[in-house]
Scaffold this active site. Structure first.
Site, PDB file in Angstrom:
ATOM      1  N   SER A  56       0.843  -1.212   0.000  1.00 59.14           N
ATOM      2  CA  SER A  56       0.000   0.000   0.000  1.00 59.14           C
ATOM      3  C   SER A  56       0.871   1.251   0.000  1.00 59.14           C
ATOM      4  CB  SER A  56      -0.858   0.006   1.264  1.00 59.14           C
ATOM      5  OG  SER A  56      -0.003   0.182   2.388  1.00 59.14           O
ATOM      6  N   ASP A  94      -0.983  -1.888  -4.226  1.00 58.48           N
ATOM      7  CA  ASP A  94      -2.346  -1.709  -3.729  1.00 58.48           C
ATOM      8  C   ASP A  94      -2.711  -0.219  -3.801  1.00 58.48           C
ATOM      9  OD1 ASP A  94      -4.723  -2.495  -2.463  1.00 58.48           O
ATOM     10  OD2 ASP A  94      -3.870  -2.349  -0.438  1.00 58.48           O
ATOM     11  N   GLY A 234     -11.330  -4.365   1.345  1.00 55.42           N
ATOM     12  CA  GLY A 234     -11.998  -4.204   2.642  1.00 55.42           C
ATOM     13  C   GLY A 234     -12.657  -5.467   3.150  1.00 55.42           C
TER      14      GLY A 234
HETATM   15  P1  13P Z   1      -9.242  -4.501   5.249  1.00 56.32           P
HETATM   16  O1  13P Z   1      -9.021  -3.202   5.948  1.00 56.32           O
HETATM   17  O2  13P Z   1     -10.666  -4.953   5.390  1.00 56.32           O
HETATM   18  O3  13P Z   1      -8.300  -5.558   5.690  1.00 56.32           O
HETATM   19  O4  13P Z   1      -9.006  -4.265   3.666  1.00 56.32           O
HETATM   20  C1  13P Z   1      -7.721  -4.214   3.133  1.00 56.32           C
HETATM   21  C2  13P Z   1      -7.695  -3.742   1.720  1.00 56.32           C
HETATM   22  O5  13P Z   1      -8.687  -3.659   1.028  1.00 56.32           O
HETATM   23  C3  13P Z   1      -6.383  -3.375   1.174  1.00 56.32           C
HETATM   24  O6  13P Z   1      -6.488  -2.839  -0.115  1.00 56.32           O
HETATM   25  O1  G3H Z   2      -6.056  -0.083   1.497  1.00 53.30           O
HETATM   26  C1  G3H Z   2      -5.844  -0.093   2.689  1.00 53.30           C
HETATM   27  C2  G3H Z   2      -4.818  -0.990   3.287  1.00 53.30           C
HETATM   28  O2  G3H Z   2      -5.322  -1.543   4.482  1.00 53.30           O
HETATM   29  C3  G3H Z   2      -3.485  -0.320   3.502  1.00 53.30           C
HETATM   30  O3  G3H Z   2      -3.496   0.692   4.419  1.00 53.30           O
HETATM   31  O4  G3H Z   2      -1.982   2.554   3.584  1.00 53.30           O
HETATM   32  O5  G3H Z   2      -2.411   2.183   6.049  1.00 53.30           O
HETATM   33  O6  G3H Z   2      -1.006   0.598   4.755  1.00 53.30           O
HETATM   34  P1  G3H Z   2      -2.147   1.576   4.713  1.00 53.30           P
HETATM   35 ZN    ZN Z   3      -8.207  -1.656  -0.491  1.00 50.37          ZN
END
Ligand code: 13P
Ligand code: G3H
Ligand code: ZN
Length: 333
Positions: A56, A94, A234
């Protein structure tokens, strides 16, 4: 320029095709550090599952994109060392938010990227996604796009309500952008508080029951683009035993609630072939670390709390792969 194939990574194309045909889904677990990466790979190897390691924007800020890429390269060798001769590991960006970011990941060896233009007006989302696809496909890198907005915080953008994906838009979006998979909004959201108590009902024991996902929208989408890979973001279930352990050892999580596992199991049998899970891993690590801190206050060696955290995380991931996503035993060879 490094091609992901030279690192032993794979893109999502073949694994998604098999997942849709076989009625299961591939887990996309976020990682930010070595312990999370080890837990993901151990769980994938022990269950013989293909897996997606995803990075992410928070992970890039925390751990550095280059280091994470080398860690993924190490993950392939680690999986082999653990006894998996032909691991199927995807390194995925991500919630990529710009062409430049997607390009930099592709250029350094990521095998898949998400370009999340869901917060932009429709035509802007199409133009940006198409630009990323055109670049990525030159190197066989697969691209995930998104239509619809999840409630909560996504990509540093806060949305109070879901904007569900409109089934009438998906054919146009998929055909004009050329994406390989599509993330949709049907009621999931990021984080450990996916619904307010006011949005839930209570069962006979007073336990909060979240509103069901919009499977009707998913079905309509599937009718529009039969067999096309769908992604659910999510999708943490927020296991209540982990929440209770965190609170027992001094945490303060209030009204935490996720997506029931039965609903994810049901989604995995449809064209949903990638399910994103991050928050559950955070809960597992935190629960384990808090327990060590309270029960062994004299301990100060990080390995003595990160080790149990890694073990708890691996156990959680194995359960997900075996019992929720159904990807155990699904390696190509
Ligand atoms: P959660 O917060 O439900 O684990 O979702 C993670 C997610 O969608 C990362 O892109
Ligand atoms: O998309 C959301 C993921 O849970 C990542 O979150 O940017 O805090 O690592 P983050
Ligand atoms: Zn996500």
């Amino acid at each position: 320029m490094v091609n992901y194939k030279d690192l032993g990574l794979v893109n999502t194309k073949d694994m998604f095709k098999r997942a849709i045909a076989g009625k299961y889904a591939i887990a996309a677990f976020n990682f930010n550090n070595m312990e999370q990466m080890q837990a993901i790979i151990q769980a994938a190897v022990e269950t013989k599952s293909p897996v997606i390691l995803q990075v992410s924007s928070g992970a890039r800020k925390y751990a550095n994109q280059t280091l994470l890429r080398y860690m993924a390269q190490g993950a392939v060798e680690y999986a082999k060392e653990l006894g998996c001769a032909n691991p199927e590991i995807v390194l995925h960006l991500d919630h990529g938010d710009s062409f430049e970011l997607c390009k930099s990941c592709i250029d350094m060896g990521f095998s898949s990227v998400m370009i999340d233009g869901s917060h932009f007006p429709y035509e802007e989302n199409i133009a940006l996604t198409k630009k990323v696809v055109e670049y990525a496909h030159q190197f066989n890198v697969t691209v995930e796009g998104e239509l619809g907005v999840l409630a909560g915080v996504e990509d540093d953008v806060v949305a109070e309500h879901h904007t569900y994906t409109q089934p009438s838009e998906v054919v146009d979006f998929v055909s004009r952008t050329g994406v390989d998979s599509l993330a949709i909004s049907i009621g999931t959201s990021h984080g450990a508080n996916k619904f307010t108590p006011a949005q839930c009902t209570r069962d006979a024991n007073g336990i909060l029951v979240p509103p069901p996902l919009r499977f009707d929208i998913l079905e309509e989408i599937e009718k529009e683009i039969p067999g096309f890979p769908i992604v659910l973001h999510g999708s943490s279930s927020v296991p209540q035993d982990l929440v209770a352990q965190i609170n027992q050892y001094g945490g303060k999580l209030v009204d935490s609630i996720g997506i029931p596992e039965e609903q994810l199991r049901k989604a995995a049998t449809s064209a949903v072939c990638k399910i994103n899970i991050d928050s559950d891993g955070r809960l597992a690590m935190t629960a384990a670390v808090r327990k060590v801190f309270v029960e062994q206050p004299g301990e100060f060696d990080p390995r003595k709390y990160l080790g149990p955290a890694r073990d708890t995380l691996k156990a959680l991931y194995k359960l997900k792969l075996e019992n929720v996503l159904g990807s155990a035993g699904k390696l190509a060879k």
